[in-house]
Design an enzyme around this catalytic site. Structure first.
Site, PDB file in Angstrom:
ATOM      1  N   ASP A 158       0.834  -1.194   0.000  1.00  0.00           N
ATOM      2  CA  ASP A 158       0.000   0.000   0.000  1.00  0.00           C
ATOM      3  C   ASP A 158       0.876   1.254   0.000  1.00  0.00           C
ATOM      4  O   ASP A 158       1.881   1.330   0.708  1.00  0.00           O
ATOM      5  CB  ASP A 158      -0.895  -0.017   1.241  1.00  0.00           C
ATOM      6  CG  ASP A 158      -1.882   1.127   1.272  1.00  0.00           C
ATOM      7  OD1 ASP A 158      -2.704   1.221   0.350  1.00  0.00           O
ATOM      8  OD2 ASP A 158      -1.830   1.931   2.226  1.00  0.00           O
ATOM      9  N   GLU A 189      14.810 -15.292  -0.094  1.00  0.00           N
ATOM     10  CA  GLU A 189      15.222 -16.367   0.809  1.00  0.00           C
ATOM     11  C   GLU A 189      14.223 -17.517   0.815  1.00  0.00           C
ATOM     12  O   GLU A 189      14.550 -18.625   1.263  1.00  0.00           O
ATOM     13  CB  GLU A 189      15.350 -15.829   2.242  1.00  0.00           C
ATOM     14  CG  GLU A 189      16.434 -14.792   2.441  1.00  0.00           C
ATOM     15  CD  GLU A 189      16.353 -14.178   3.842  1.00  0.00           C
ATOM     16  OE1 GLU A 189      15.539 -14.671   4.667  1.00  0.00           O
ATOM     17  OE2 GLU A 189      17.079 -13.207   4.097  1.00  0.00           O
TER      18      GLU A 189
END
Length: 554
Positions: A220, A269
Site C-alpha cells: 500500500d 530467501e
C-alpha cells in the site's frame, strides 16, 4: 445481455497452475475486500472464514491468486489501512488460525494468497505511536514517526504546507505542542523510514507472513515511504489535483527503491516464487517502471490504464506506453479496471468521460455494463497480468445512493480532498437471489445492498447464458487455453476503423469497438468469444458498439 463463444476445452486441474514458473507474469489476481465478501458468523461483517468458505468459487471462476485487503488488528479508522498490530488478525475478521486455514485451503485448491502490507503509516493506536505521544518531546520513539515543532509565533501553525490526501492539513498537533505528519487520516501517522528501526521491523513482519505461507504482498502507498529531505513546502494550495501528475516531495522519492531492494533479498530467501506488487501512483508509466526493476518488486499497478477513458485512441496510447516502459526492465505489464478505491468501471463507463475515477452518478446502466464487458475482454487479451475486483464479474455497478448516515469513508467526513464516496464500491456482494443480505451472511450487511442485487447474484447468473459471470468464466478459461494469451511484452496492431482497436498476438486476434456505432471488420478466424451479439457472414463480422471479439487463426 448475451454473448457469443466457442465451447472451451475443460479446465485443466487448477492445482497445476501453482507449479508454473514465473506464474506472476500472466496471473489473473482477484481482489477480495474481506469485510464485503462473505460473512461466516452473521455479524454483518465479512471475515476470513467467510473468504475460506468461498474459495472453491474463486477456483471455479478461473483466477490464479487472491489478494486480500487488510485484515490486521486495527481500530478501522480507514477500513483496516490503519494497522495497530501487523502480526495479529483483527477479531472482526477472525484470528491467526483462521488466516492459516485460509492459506492452506487456498494452496490445496491451487490458489495463491497475496496479503496487503501497509508500510507508509500505522494506526495511532500502534504501540510505538502511543508510547511516543505519552513520553512527550524528546522520546526516541518519536523519531520513528515525523514529529516536528510547529511554525508561527507560538508553534500554532503546521510545520509545512502539505495537505492530507483525505483533505485538510497533513499535520495534527498533540497536547504537548508538537505536530505529527499523516498523509492520510489523523489516525494514520506516517512512519519515518530514515530510522533504522522501521526497516528492521518491516523486514521482520515480512518474514512472519512468509513463514505463514503467503505467496506475496501488495504494498500500500508504495510510493510514499520516503519524504524529501527537510520536508519542504510544496507551495500550492490545490495539491490534490497534482497527485499522479506532478513531482511531490512526499511521493515517489528515489530513496524508496533501496527499501525494496532490501525487501527483495528477504523474499528471495523463500522458495515458491513469492512476489511483491506495488501500489505506486507516479507521474508517468516510466516512473512506475522504476519499481519493478529486476532487483526490486515484481509488479506495479497500472493506474494510468485504469483512469483512461473508453476511447480507442487513448487506450492504444496507454497500452503502448505501458509495454514500452516495462520492456526495458523485464517486468510484466498489469491491467486493472476497478478496485476498492475507485468507482466500479460498470458505472464509470456509464457516464460521460472526464469525470475522474470517483463518480456519484449512476449514468446509463445498460451502456455502462456493455462497455464494462467489452473492457474486460480487452484487458484480458493484453500481455501481462490482470486484476479483478470482487463483484465486477457480476457486472455490479457502484451503489451511488447510499444514505449519508451509513457512509464510513474517512475522506467523506473531512470535507475537502477526495470526494469520499468509496463506500459505493465496497457494498457486500450478492451470492443468492434472496435473503437478508443476498447470501452474504445471516445477519444483514454493514452497508445496505440495493434491491437489484438479487438478480445480479452469483446464484442468478450461474449457468445463465449471456450473463456477465459466465462471460468471465469463459474468458478466463479461454485465456488459459490459448498459448498466445497471457505473458508477453508486445502486440501487433492491425488496421481498423476509427474508434476500433485491433491487435494480433501470434494466432490470437482481439478487436474492440469503442465507438457508438456498429462496424464491419474481417472475420479473423475461428470465433472464440464476444462480449455481445455479433453477426458473421461471408468472411465479415458486424461488431456492435462497445463490443470486444476474440478469434484464433489456428
Amino acid at each position: 445481455m448475451s454473448q457469443h463463444s466457442a465451447d472451451p476445452a475443460p479446465n485443466s486441474a487448477v492445482a497445476t497452475v501453482a507449479k508454473r514458473r514465473d506464474w506472476w507474469r500472466d496471473a489473473v489476481i482477484y481482489q477480495v475486500y474481506p469485510r464485503s465478501f462473505a460473512d461466516s458468523n452473521g455479524d454483518g461483517m465479512g471475515d476470513l472464514e467467510g473468504v475460506r468458505s468461498r474459495l472453491p468459487y474463486l477456483r471455479d471462476l478461473g483466477v490464479d491468486a487472491v489478494w486480500l485487503s487488510p485484515f490486521y488488528a486495527s481500530p478501522q479508522a480507514d477500513a483496516g489501512y490503519d494497522v495497530a498490530d501487523y502480526r495479529a488478525v483483527d477479531p472482526m475478521f477472525g484470528n491467526l488460525l483462521d488466516a492459516d486455514a485460509l492459506i492452506r485451503d487456498a494452496h490445496e485448491l491451487g490458489l495463491r494468497i497475496i496479503v496487503d502490507l501497509v508500510p507508509n503509516h500505522s494506526s495511532d493506536q500502534h504501540e510505538w505511536f502511543r508510547r511516543a505521544v505519552a513520553e512527550g518531546p524528546g522520546s526516541p520513539l518519536r523519531e520513528r514517526y515525523h514529529f516536528r515543532p510547529g511554525t508561527g509565533k507560538n508553534g500554532e501553525l503546521p510545520p509545512n504546507d502539505w495537505e492530507s490526501i483525505f483533505g485538510g492539513p497533513a499535520w495534527t498537533r498533540v497536547d504537548d505542542g508538537e505536530w505529527y505528519l499523516h498523509l492520510f487520516a489523523p489516525e494514520q501517522p506516517d512512519f519515518n523510514w530514515e530510522h533504522p528501526a522501521v526497516g528492521d521491523e518491516f523486514r521482520s513482519i515480512l518474514r512472519f507472513w512468509l513463514d505463514m505461507g503467503v505467496d506475496g504482498f501488495r504494498i500500500d502507498v508504495a510510493h510514499g515511504l520516503v519524504k524529501a529531505e527537510g520536508l519542504p513546502d510544496l507551495g500550492s494550495h490545490d495539491q490534490l489535483k497534482l497527485l499522479g501528475n506532478d513531482a511531490m516531495p512526499f511521493f515517489d522519492q528515489d530513496g524508496v527503491h533501496e527499501i525494496y531492494r532490501q525487501w527483495r533479498h528477504v523474499l528471495d530467501e523463500y522458495a515458491g516464487e513469492r512476489i511483491f506488487v506495488a501500489e505506486a501512483w507516479t507521474p508517468t508509466v516510466e516512473r512506475t517502471a522504476n519499481y519493478v526493476r529486476p532487483d526490486e518488486l515484481h509488479q506495479a499497478f497500472n493506474f494510468q490504464y485504469l483512469s483512461t477513458d473508453w476511447d480507442a485512441k487513448e487506450l492504444r496510447k496507454v497500452v503502448d506506453l505501458t509495454l514500452e516502459a516495462m520492456r526495458p526492465v523485464g517486468a510484466p505489464a498489469t491491467w486493472v479496471l476497478s478496485n476498492h478505491d475507485v468507482t466500479r468501471h460498470a458505472t464509470r463507463f456509464a457516464n460521460p468521460p472526464g469525470l475522474g475515477t470517483q463518480i456519484r452518478l449512476a449514468g446509463d446502466r445498460e451502456l455502462g455494463l456493455r462497455r464494462a464487458r467489452a473492457a474486460t475482454l480487452l484487458m484480458l487479451a493484453l500481455p501481462g497480468s490482470a486484476y479483478i475486483y470482487q463483484g465486477e464479474e457480476l457486472g455490479l455497478p457502484d451503489v451511488v445512493d447510499l444514505p449519508d448516515e451509513v457512509r464510513q469513508d474517512p475522506a467523506y467526513f473531512r470535507g475537502a480532498g477526495q470526494d469520499g464516496f468509496r463506500d459505493g464500491c465496497r457494498v457486500p456482494i450478492p451470492w443468492t437471489r434472496t435473503g437478508s443480505s443476498y447470501g452474504f451472511g445471516s445477519g444483514g450487511s454493514w452497508l445496505p445492498q440495493p434491491q437489484s442485487w438479487g438478480e445480479l447474484s452469483i446464484e442468478a447468473q450461474t449457468g445463465a447464458a449471456g450473463s456477465t459471470l459466465e462471460l468471465y468464466r469463459t474468458a478466463l478459461a479461454v485465456r488459459r487455453e490459448q498459448p498466445d494469451l497471457g505473458a508477453g511484452d508486445s502486440v501487433e496492431w492491425l488496421k481498423a476503423p476509427e474508434g476500433v482497436l485491433a491487435f494480433r498476438r501470434g494466432e490470437f486476434v482481439c478487436v474492440t469497438n469503442t465507438g457508438g456505432e456498429s462496424v464491419t471488420t474481417p472475420a479473423h478466424g475461428r470465433l472464440l468469444l464476444a462480449s455481445g451479439e455479433i453477426a458473421e457472414t461471408d468472411g465479415e463480422t458486424k461488431i456492435p458498439a462497445d463490443t470486444t471479439v476474440w478469434w484464433t487463426t489456428a
